[in-house]
Design a protein around this motif. Structure first.
Motif, PDB file in Angstrom:
ATOM      1  N   GLY A   1       0.788  -1.228   0.000  1.00 18.26           N
ATOM      2  CA  GLY A   1       0.000   0.000   0.000  1.00 18.26           C
ATOM      3  C   GLY A   1       0.816   1.272   0.000  1.00 18.26           C
ATOM      4  O   GLY A   1       0.259   2.369   0.155  1.00 18.26           O
ATOM      5  N   THR A   2       2.127   1.170  -0.198  1.00 16.94           N
ATOM      6  CA  THR A   2       2.964   2.371  -0.224  1.00 16.94           C
ATOM      7  C   THR A   2       2.467   3.344  -1.296  1.00 16.94           C
ATOM      8  O   THR A   2       2.178   2.946  -2.415  1.00 16.94           O
ATOM      9  N   GLY A   3       2.375   4.607  -0.932  1.00 11.02           N
ATOM     10  CA  GLY A   3       1.913   5.631  -1.861  1.00 11.02           C
ATOM     11  C   GLY A   3       0.421   5.895  -1.795  1.00 11.02           C
ATOM     12  O   GLY A   3      -0.081   6.853  -2.394  1.00 11.02           O
TER      13      GLY A   3
ATOM     14  N   VAL B   1      -9.277   0.434  14.230  1.00 12.90           N
ATOM     15  CA  VAL B   1      -9.639   0.488  12.815  1.00 12.90           C
ATOM     16  C   VAL B   1      -8.417   0.820  11.955  1.00 12.90           C
ATOM     17  O   VAL B   1      -8.145   0.167  10.941  1.00 12.90           O
ATOM     18  N   ALA B   2      -7.649   1.817  12.374  1.00 12.79           N
ATOM     19  CA  ALA B   2      -6.442   2.178  11.627  1.00 12.79           C
ATOM     20  C   ALA B   2      -5.440   1.031  11.626  1.00 12.79           C
ATOM     21  O   ALA B   2      -4.765   0.772  10.619  1.00 12.79           O
ATOM     22  N   GLY B   3      -5.329   0.323  12.775  1.00 15.88           N
ATOM     23  CA  GLY B   3      -4.404  -0.796  12.849  1.00 15.88           C
ATOM     24  C   GLY B   3      -4.738  -1.906  11.879  1.00 15.88           C
ATOM     25  O   GLY B   3      -3.850  -2.546  11.312  1.00 15.88           O
ATOM     26  N   LEU B   4      -6.023  -2.153  11.654  1.00 20.68           N
ATOM     27  CA  LEU B   4      -6.431  -3.214  10.731  1.00 20.68           C
ATOM     28  C   LEU B   4      -6.256  -2.802   9.277  1.00 20.68           C
ATOM     29  O   LEU B   4      -5.898  -3.615   8.430  1.00 20.68           O
ATOM     30  N   ALA B   5      -6.478  -1.544   8.988  1.00 20.17           N
ATOM     31  CA  ALA B   5      -6.285  -1.081   7.616  1.00 20.17           C
ATOM     32  C   ALA B   5      -4.809  -1.038   7.245  1.00 20.17           C
ATOM     33  O   ALA B   5      -4.424  -1.453   6.147  1.00 20.17           O
ATOM     34  N   ALA B   6      -3.950  -0.579   8.185  1.00 15.17           N
ATOM     35  CA  ALA B   6      -2.575  -0.296   7.780  1.00 15.17           C
ATOM     36  C   ALA B   6      -1.539  -0.482   8.881  1.00 15.17           C
ATOM     37  O   ALA B   6      -0.414  -0.012   8.727  1.00 15.17           O
ATOM     38  N   GLY B   7      -1.859  -1.141   9.982  1.00 17.42           N
ATOM     39  CA  GLY B   7      -0.875  -1.347  11.038  1.00 17.42           C
ATOM     40  C   GLY B   7       0.217  -2.320  10.634  1.00 17.42           C
ATOM     41  O   GLY B   7      -0.003  -3.229   9.837  1.00 17.42           O
ATOM     42  N   LEU B   8       1.393  -2.153  11.202  1.00 14.56           N
ATOM     43  CA  LEU B   8       2.511  -3.035  10.861  1.00 14.56           C
ATOM     44  C   LEU B   8       2.252  -4.463  11.305  1.00 14.56           C
ATOM     45  O   LEU B   8       2.560  -5.418  10.593  1.00 14.56           O
ATOM     46  N   GLN B   9       1.713  -4.647  12.502  1.00  8.77           N
ATOM     47  CA  GLN B   9       1.488  -6.001  13.009  1.00  8.77           C
ATOM     48  C   GLN B   9       0.121  -6.542  12.642  1.00  8.77           C
ATOM     49  O   GLN B   9      -0.031  -7.717  12.365  1.00  8.77           O
TER      50      GLN B   9
ATOM     51  N   VAL C   1      -3.372  -4.690   6.922  1.00  6.51           N
ATOM     52  CA  VAL C   1      -3.229  -5.215   5.567  1.00  6.51           C
ATOM     53  C   VAL C   1      -2.228  -4.397   4.762  1.00  6.51           C
ATOM     54  O   VAL C   1      -1.299  -4.943   4.173  1.00  6.51           O
ATOM     55  N   ALA C   2      -2.409  -3.072   4.719  1.00  5.33           N
ATOM     56  CA  ALA C   2      -1.570  -2.202   3.877  1.00  5.33           C
ATOM     57  C   ALA C   2      -0.498  -1.560   4.749  1.00  5.33           C
ATOM     58  O   ALA C   2      -0.610  -0.404   5.173  1.00  5.33           O
ATOM     59  N   LYS C   3       0.572  -2.300   5.004  1.00  2.00           N
ATOM     60  CA  LYS C   3       1.562  -1.932   6.006  1.00  2.00           C
ATOM     61  C   LYS C   3       2.465  -0.774   5.600  1.00  2.00           C
ATOM     62  O   LYS C   3       3.271  -0.308   6.404  1.00  2.00           O
ATOM     63  N   GLY C   4       2.324  -0.314   4.356  1.00  2.00           N
ATOM     64  CA  GLY C   4       3.129   0.822   3.912  1.00  2.00           C
ATOM     65  C   GLY C   4       2.318   2.063   3.605  1.00  2.00           C
ATOM     66  O   GLY C   4       2.872   3.096   3.226  1.00  2.00           O
ATOM     67  N   ALA C   5       1.007   1.997   3.766  1.00  4.72           N
ATOM     68  CA  ALA C   5       0.141   3.128   3.416  1.00  4.72           C
ATOM     69  C   ALA C   5       0.293   4.263   4.424  1.00  4.72           C
ATOM     70  O   ALA C   5       0.652   4.061   5.579  1.00  4.72           O
ATOM     71  N   THR C   6      -0.014   5.479   3.969  1.00  5.78           N
ATOM     72  CA  THR C   6      -0.027   6.649   4.840  1.00  5.78           C
ATOM     73  C   THR C   6      -1.414   6.770   5.473  1.00  5.78           C
ATOM     74  O   THR C   6      -2.432   6.672   4.787  1.00  5.78           O
ATOM     75  N   ILE C   7      -1.449   6.969   6.782  1.00  6.19           N
ATOM     76  CA  ILE C   7      -2.702   7.000   7.538  1.00  6.19           C
ATOM     77  C   ILE C   7      -3.037   8.441   7.905  1.00  6.19           C
ATOM     78  O   ILE C   7      -2.200   9.163   8.462  1.00  6.19           O
ATOM     79  N   HIS C   8      -4.263   8.854   7.617  1.00  4.56           N
ATOM     80  CA  HIS C   8      -4.724  10.200   7.956  1.00  4.56           C
ATOM     81  C   HIS C   8      -5.885  10.096   8.954  1.00  4.56           C
ATOM     82  O   HIS C   8      -7.032   9.862   8.555  1.00  4.56           O
TER      83      HIS C   8
END
Length: 462
Positions: free
Chosen positions: A76-78, A127-135, A138-145
């Motif tokens: 999910g980077t970018g 919720v943020a952890g499930l969308a993009a958390g490292l552990q 799913v999208a471990k490289g996405a930017t979270i707002h």
């Protein structure tokens, strides 16, 4: 018009494959769960399930299949993921940059509410952890707002909610924060009004449609009222992706009396199970989901586990981010189509008369020469079996490890070949890159080559 029908232990490893197949993976390491906290392992089923084959899911005789691993194509980077919720605890290390414990993936936040989660249950952080958390995500490289919304998600909070949606639109349209996903893990009884009692729903719906027309993929939880979501906003907006929740058997998730949240949520608030019907587009895990929590709750293991469609929706948001990383100009309609095209048919699990589809990762077949793993440095041994290399190989090939780690200790136990268990213990306090090698050979005895594993070590997250 009806809509078309559409976890993890601290000892987790990530590995990214070579150029021949941009494959990543997380080994969930559930073969020997902590006996004092067995639910830690059980709760990994959400990520574990997302990459299983359609055939395995659709033909499962009982519980849905699990292979103890989570492969995913990209990180999910970018991609920008906007989380409209109770805020996000920015101190949680689950939102750090992969391989860089000093870096943060929290991007621009709604003004006046920075790095805080105002919810008593860590809802936004989960919720943020499930969308993009490292552990956990799913999208471990996405930017979270994070967009702090405590006090605005209620029947008279339409004006505050509209302001926040308008802020997202400004970031995407005026400041080119694209590609973008907006997750809304909440539902409001329709019609939505402002603090003066005026109906705000037409303006809110128009703003969501404007976001979608500007390329934002919008994922929404179906709600937990154990009924039809038609009376809830924004469920009736055809263009959003409405996400229902399933349990580990592929059934619609419904609370029962064994659920630790049964009394507080189901009995007291009517929060009793996933909503259902033809408005629901796609389904994802919702039962006993483990995720990041805010400061002050991290030492209470039970607080990290919760159920609800609020947690199914961000898993799908993360999958959308993976697709957008590979297809950054894809329209929201194209992303929805891709998610459905990759989903597994669960049958008619909600009695709507239509097939229901469970979201899956856009995975490819793992390559044999895996080139990178992430070791979370807990000070404990990270174990895996030789079969975890072998089952990444194509038919007819095999692999076995030969270590040369410089910054950690290697342990090998078992009599082999199938019973060999390897362990890697990073040196005390070490963070950085180590490596070891393994051999690839054919099942007929001929040597095929070697592979090198780059080992990235970073601290335990939460």
């Amino acid at each position: 018009m009806q809509k078309s029908v559409f976890l993890s232990l601290a000892l987790a490893l990530l590995f990214a494959a070579g150029a021949s197949a941009a494959m990543n993976g997380q080994i969930l390491n559930c073969d020997a769960p902590n006996p004092t906290q067995p639910q830690n392992c059980v709760d990994n089923w959400a990520l574990d399930l997302l990459d299983e084959s359609k055939t395995a899911i659709e033909t499962a005789p009982g519980a849905l299949p699990r292979d103890r691993k989570h492969y995913f194509d990209g990180d999910g980077t970018g991609v920008h993921i906007f989380i409209l919720d109770t805020g996000v605890d920015g101190t949680n290390p689950d939102f750090k940059t992969l391989g860089n414990p000093a870096g943060s993936r929290l991007g621009l936040q709604y003004p006046g509410y920075l790095n805080i989660d105002g919810g008593s249950s860590s809802h936004g952080t989960r919720v943020a952890g499930l969308a993009a958390g490292l552990q956990y995500g799913v999208a471990k490289g996405a930017t979270i707002h994070p967009i702090y919304t405590a006090g605005s998600i209620n029947p008279t909070g339409g004006d505050a909610l509209l302001a926040r949606l308008d802020w997202v639109l400004s970031q995407v349209r005026d400041y080119a924060m694209k590609p973008a996903v907006l997750n809304m893990s909440f539902n409001i009884l329709s019609p939505v009004k402002n603090s003066a009692g005026q109906n705000m729903e037409p303006q809110l719906t128009a703003k969501v449609l404007e976001l979608i027309s500007n390329g934002v993929v919008v994922t929404v939880s179906a709600g937990n009222q154990n009924g039809n979501p038609a009376a809830l906003w924004p469920s009736k907006i055809q263009e959003v992706i409405l996400v229902g929740g399933v349990d580990e058997y592929g059934n619609r998730w419904v609370r029962d009396t064994s659920d630790p949240e049964w009394q507080a949520l189901c009995v007291a608030q009517g929060d009793c199970g996933s909503n259902y019907g033809t408005l629901v587009d796609i389904w994802a895990p919702a039962k006993y989901i483990r995720s990041a929590v805010k400061s002050g709750q991290r030492d209470e293991n039970g607080r990290r586990i919760s159920s609800g469609t609020s947690y199914a929706a961000p898993l799908v948001a993360g999958l959308a981010a993976l697709h957008l990383q590979q297809n950054p100009t894809a329209t929201p309609a194209a992303v929805r189509s891709a998610l459905l095209g990759n989903a597994a048919n669960l049958g008619d699990i909600d009695g709507s008369g239509y097939a229901d589809y469970m979201a899956r990762s856009p995975v490819a077949t793992p390559a044999c020469n895996v080139t990178q793993r992430l070791f979370v440095n807990t000070g404990l041994s990270v174990r895996y079996f030789s079969s975890q290399l072998r089952d990444s190989c194509p038919a007819g090939y095999d692999a076995t490890s030969q270590f040369n780690a410089a910054h950690g200790q290697i342990g090998i136990t078992g009599i082999g070949p199938n019973d060999i268990s390897y362990s890697y213990i990073p040196s005390s306090g070490y963070t950085g890159t180590d490596q070891f090698n393994y051999d690839i050979y054919t099942n007929f005895g001929g040597s095929y080559g070697t592979g090198t594993v780059a080992v990235t070590v970073q601290p335990n997250h939460n």
